[in-house]
Scaffold this motif. Structure first.
Motif, PDB file in Angstrom:
ATOM      1  N   LEU A  97      -6.319  -6.484 -30.533  1.00 38.19           N
ATOM      2  CA  LEU A  97      -5.338  -6.668 -29.467  1.00 38.19           C
ATOM      3  C   LEU A  97      -3.995  -7.187 -29.977  1.00 38.19           C
ATOM      4  CD1 LEU A  97      -7.746  -8.312 -26.880  1.00 38.19           C
ATOM      5  CD2 LEU A  97      -6.854  -5.975 -26.807  1.00 38.19           C
ATOM      6  N   ARG A  98      -3.983  -7.692 -31.205  1.00 40.01           N
ATOM      7  CA  ARG A  98      -2.747  -8.238 -31.798  1.00 40.01           C
ATOM      8  C   ARG A  98      -2.139  -9.307 -30.897  1.00 40.01           C
ATOM      9  NH1 ARG A  98      -3.503  -6.423 -36.904  1.00 40.01           N
ATOM     10  NH2 ARG A  98      -3.841  -4.185 -36.924  1.00 40.01           N
ATOM     11  N   ALA A  99      -2.993 -10.153 -30.368  1.00 34.87           N
ATOM     12  CA  ALA A  99      -2.555 -11.201 -29.450  1.00 34.87           C
ATOM     13  C   ALA A  99      -2.504 -12.549 -30.156  1.00 34.87           C
ATOM     14  CB  ALA A  99      -3.503 -11.276 -28.257  1.00 34.87           C
ATOM     15  N   GLU A 100      -1.846 -13.492 -29.528  1.00 37.44           N
ATOM     16  CA  GLU A 100      -1.864 -14.884 -29.973  1.00 37.44           C
ATOM     17  C   GLU A 100      -3.024 -15.541 -29.230  1.00 37.44           C
ATOM     18  OE1 GLU A 100       1.228 -18.667 -30.391  1.00 37.44           O
ATOM     19  OE2 GLU A 100       1.734 -16.945 -29.119  1.00 37.44           O
ATOM     20  N   ALA A 101      -4.076 -15.845 -29.944  1.00 40.38           N
ATOM     21  CA  ALA A 101      -5.317 -16.230 -29.278  1.00 40.38           C
ATOM     22  C   ALA A 101      -5.735 -17.653 -29.607  1.00 40.38           C
ATOM     23  CB  ALA A 101      -6.435 -15.268 -29.661  1.00 40.38           C
ATOM     24  N   ASP A 109      -9.166  -0.894 -24.053  1.00 43.12           N
ATOM     25  CA  ASP A 109      -7.822  -0.400 -23.749  1.00 43.12           C
ATOM     26  C   ASP A 109      -7.256  -1.056 -22.492  1.00 43.12           C
ATOM     27  OD1 ASP A 109      -7.861   1.214 -25.965  1.00 43.12           O
ATOM     28  OD2 ASP A 109      -8.375   3.051 -24.882  1.00 43.12           O
ATOM     29  N   ALA A 110      -8.101  -1.227 -21.486  1.00 45.24           N
ATOM     30  CA  ALA A 110      -7.649  -1.875 -20.256  1.00 45.24           C
ATOM     31  C   ALA A 110      -7.283  -3.327 -20.508  1.00 45.24           C
ATOM     32  CB  ALA A 110      -8.732  -1.775 -19.178  1.00 45.24           C
ATOM     33  N   LEU A 111      -8.064  -4.008 -21.353  1.00 43.34           N
ATOM     34  CA  LEU A 111      -7.742  -5.390 -21.692  1.00 43.34           C
ATOM     35  C   LEU A 111      -6.416  -5.454 -22.455  1.00 43.34           C
ATOM     36  CD1 LEU A 111      -8.324  -8.395 -21.871  1.00 43.34           C
ATOM     37  CD2 LEU A 111      -9.820  -7.940 -23.826  1.00 43.34           C
ATOM     38  N   ALA A 112      -6.165  -4.487 -23.338  1.00 43.41           N
ATOM     39  CA  ALA A 112      -4.899  -4.460 -24.070  1.00 43.41           C
ATOM     40  C   ALA A 112      -3.719  -4.367 -23.109  1.00 43.41           C
ATOM     41  CB  ALA A 112      -4.887  -3.288 -25.047  1.00 43.41           C
ATOM     42  N   ASP A 113      -3.851  -3.566 -22.057  1.00 44.67           N
ATOM     43  CA  ASP A 113      -2.776  -3.456 -21.063  1.00 44.67           C
ATOM     44  C   ASP A 113      -2.575  -4.770 -20.320  1.00 44.67           C
ATOM     45  OD1 ASP A 113      -2.440  -0.801 -21.742  1.00 44.67           O
ATOM     46  OD2 ASP A 113      -3.686  -0.044 -20.102  1.00 44.67           O
ATOM     47  N   THR A 114      -3.668  -5.441 -19.986  1.00 50.12           N
ATOM     48  CA  THR A 114      -3.575  -6.723 -19.276  1.00 50.12           C
ATOM     49  C   THR A 114      -2.926  -7.776 -20.152  1.00 50.12           C
ATOM     50  OG1 THR A 114      -5.602  -6.167 -18.065  1.00 50.12           O
ATOM     51  CG2 THR A 114      -4.900  -8.455 -17.998  1.00 50.12           C
ATOM     52  N   PRO A 140       3.106 -13.544 -21.999  1.00 51.41           N
ATOM     53  CA  PRO A 140       2.337 -12.342 -22.345  1.00 51.41           C
ATOM     54  C   PRO A 140       1.826 -12.397 -23.780  1.00 51.41           C
ATOM     55  CG  PRO A 140       4.376 -11.748 -21.230  1.00 51.41           C
ATOM     56  CD  PRO A 140       4.457 -13.218 -21.520  1.00 51.41           C
ATOM     57  N   ARG A 141       0.738 -11.651 -24.012  1.00 48.09           N
ATOM     58  CA  ARG A 141       0.111 -11.528 -25.324  1.00 48.09           C
ATOM     59  C   ARG A 141      -0.525 -12.838 -25.796  1.00 48.09           C
ATOM     60  NH1 ARG A 141       0.660  -6.613 -26.365  1.00 48.09           N
ATOM     61  NH2 ARG A 141      -0.793  -6.868 -28.090  1.00 48.09           N
ATOM     62  N   ARG A 142      -0.827 -13.716 -24.864  1.00 46.04           N
ATOM     63  CA  ARG A 142      -1.587 -14.925 -25.181  1.00 46.04           C
ATOM     64  C   ARG A 142      -2.940 -14.857 -24.500  1.00 46.04           C
ATOM     65  NH1 ARG A 142       1.133 -20.878 -25.854  1.00 46.04           N
ATOM     66  NH2 ARG A 142       2.052 -20.455 -27.901  1.00 46.04           N
ATOM     67  N   ILE A 143      -3.969 -15.222 -25.258  1.00 40.70           N
ATOM     68  CA  ILE A 143      -5.339 -15.244 -24.748  1.00 40.70           C
ATOM     69  C   ILE A 143      -5.929 -16.623 -24.997  1.00 40.70           C
ATOM     70  CG2 ILE A 143      -7.675 -14.313 -25.020  1.00 40.70           C
ATOM     71  CD1 ILE A 143      -6.465 -11.729 -26.038  1.00 40.70           C
ATOM     72  N   VAL A 144      -6.610 -17.153 -24.009  1.00 44.89           N
ATOM     73  CA  VAL A 144      -7.503 -18.299 -24.212  1.00 44.89           C
ATOM     74  C   VAL A 144      -8.913 -17.796 -23.960  1.00 44.89           C
ATOM     75  CG1 VAL A 144      -8.279 -20.525 -23.350  1.00 44.89           C
ATOM     76  CG2 VAL A 144      -5.840 -20.116 -23.712  1.00 44.89           C
ATOM     77  N   TRP A 145      -9.770 -18.006 -24.951  1.00 45.24           N
ATOM     78  CA  TRP A 145     -11.142 -17.492 -24.931  1.00 45.24           C
ATOM     79  C   TRP A 145     -12.088 -18.670 -24.699  1.00 45.24           C
ATOM     80  CZ3 TRP A 145     -11.598 -12.277 -27.077  1.00 45.24           C
ATOM     81  CH2 TRP A 145     -12.893 -11.770 -27.053  1.00 45.24           C
ATOM     82  N   ILE A 146     -12.901 -18.584 -23.658  1.00 44.40           N
ATOM     83  CA  ILE A 146     -13.821 -19.672 -23.321  1.00 44.40           C
ATOM     84  C   ILE A 146     -15.235 -19.126 -23.158  1.00 44.40           C
ATOM     85  CG2 ILE A 146     -14.425 -21.435 -21.601  1.00 44.40           C
ATOM     86  CD1 ILE A 146     -11.518 -21.830 -21.022  1.00 44.40           C
TER      87      ILE A 146
END
Length: 234
Positions: free
Chosen positions: A69-73, A35-40, A118-124
């Motif tokens: 998270l419904r993010a663009e990842a 939930d905290a990550l969703a807010d971030t 916002p709503r973009r994630i890069v996963w490494i």
């Protein structure tokens, strides 16, 4: 460097596939900090740094980023693996030659440019490849460089794949609060691993939400009862 070529309908399909595989394989999935990550993520772009121990890790990332998270990842991936498995490019993976410093620099700049809204994630996975879950975290410097260029919040994430007394293994995921650029990322991920290690095996672990639970299949339960019954006669 191989750029990502995301395709929306394929992302939805592959996310459903990832969720189905995870829910079908793991008896329980527990998560802390989602939930905290969703807010971030809602407030701005986010760089997620995670440990990498198994083949399952990309499916976990896909399910969390797109499904929960419904993010663009997007995710950084070894270019040789992306060439072998090009469908990952359709869900946001971009490839880097880990042995080529110039290609690594291009990938770092590319990742930083993705972190622009916002709503973009890069996963490494800063370890660069799958490593033993019991060894020390040895991180490459790429993730820290992306953080410096992008100024995006850095969120540490750790996962454990645990076998218990139950038929199916468990998946534990701990997501920490954002850390400052320049922080020790190995220590940040390590703290989340320690957070899991302190509570796994407990029926009601503090801070962890039960995201999925499955019982043994009907056939498996029936077979167990039949074996228990007939074993009385021999």
């Amino acid at each position: 460097m191989i750029p990502a070529t995301p395709v929306r309908w394929f992302i939805r399909l592959f996310t459903w596939h990832a969720r189905s595989r995870l829910f079908g394989t793991f008896g329980r999935i527990r998560i802390a900090g989602l939930d905290a990550l969703a807010d971030t993520v809602a407030a701005g772009p986010v760089l997620v740094v995670a440990n990498h121990t198994t083949w399952w890790d990309p499916l976990v990332a896909l399910w969390l980023a797109h499904g929960e998270l419904r993010a663009e990842a997007f995710a950084m991936m070894d270019a040789s693996n992306l060439r072998r498995l090009p469908f990952f490019g359709k869900v946001g993976a971009f490839g880097v030659d880990l042995a080529d410093r110039r290609d690594g620099a291009r990938a770092i700049r590319y990742a930083a440019k993705l972190l622009d809204r916002p709503r973009r994630i890069v996963w490494i996975y800063p370890e660069g490849r799958e490593r033993s879950p019991f060894g020390p975290l040895e991180l490459r410097p790429g993730a820290a460089a992306v953080a410096r260029l992008s100024r995006a919040p850095i969120v540490p994430l750790a996962s454990r794949f645990v076998f218990t007394a139950e038929e199916k293994p468990e998946l534990w995921i701990a997501i920490g609060p954002p850390v400052l650029e320049g922080s020790d990322l190995a220590d940040a991920i390590g703290r989340q691993l320690a957070r899991i290690d302190a509570v796994w095996g407990k029926e009601d672990p503090a801070g962890f939400v039960l995201a999925h639970r499955s019982a043994p299949g009907t056939v498996a339960r029936l077979a167990e009862r039949l074996l228990a019954f007939f074993s009385r006669f021999f």
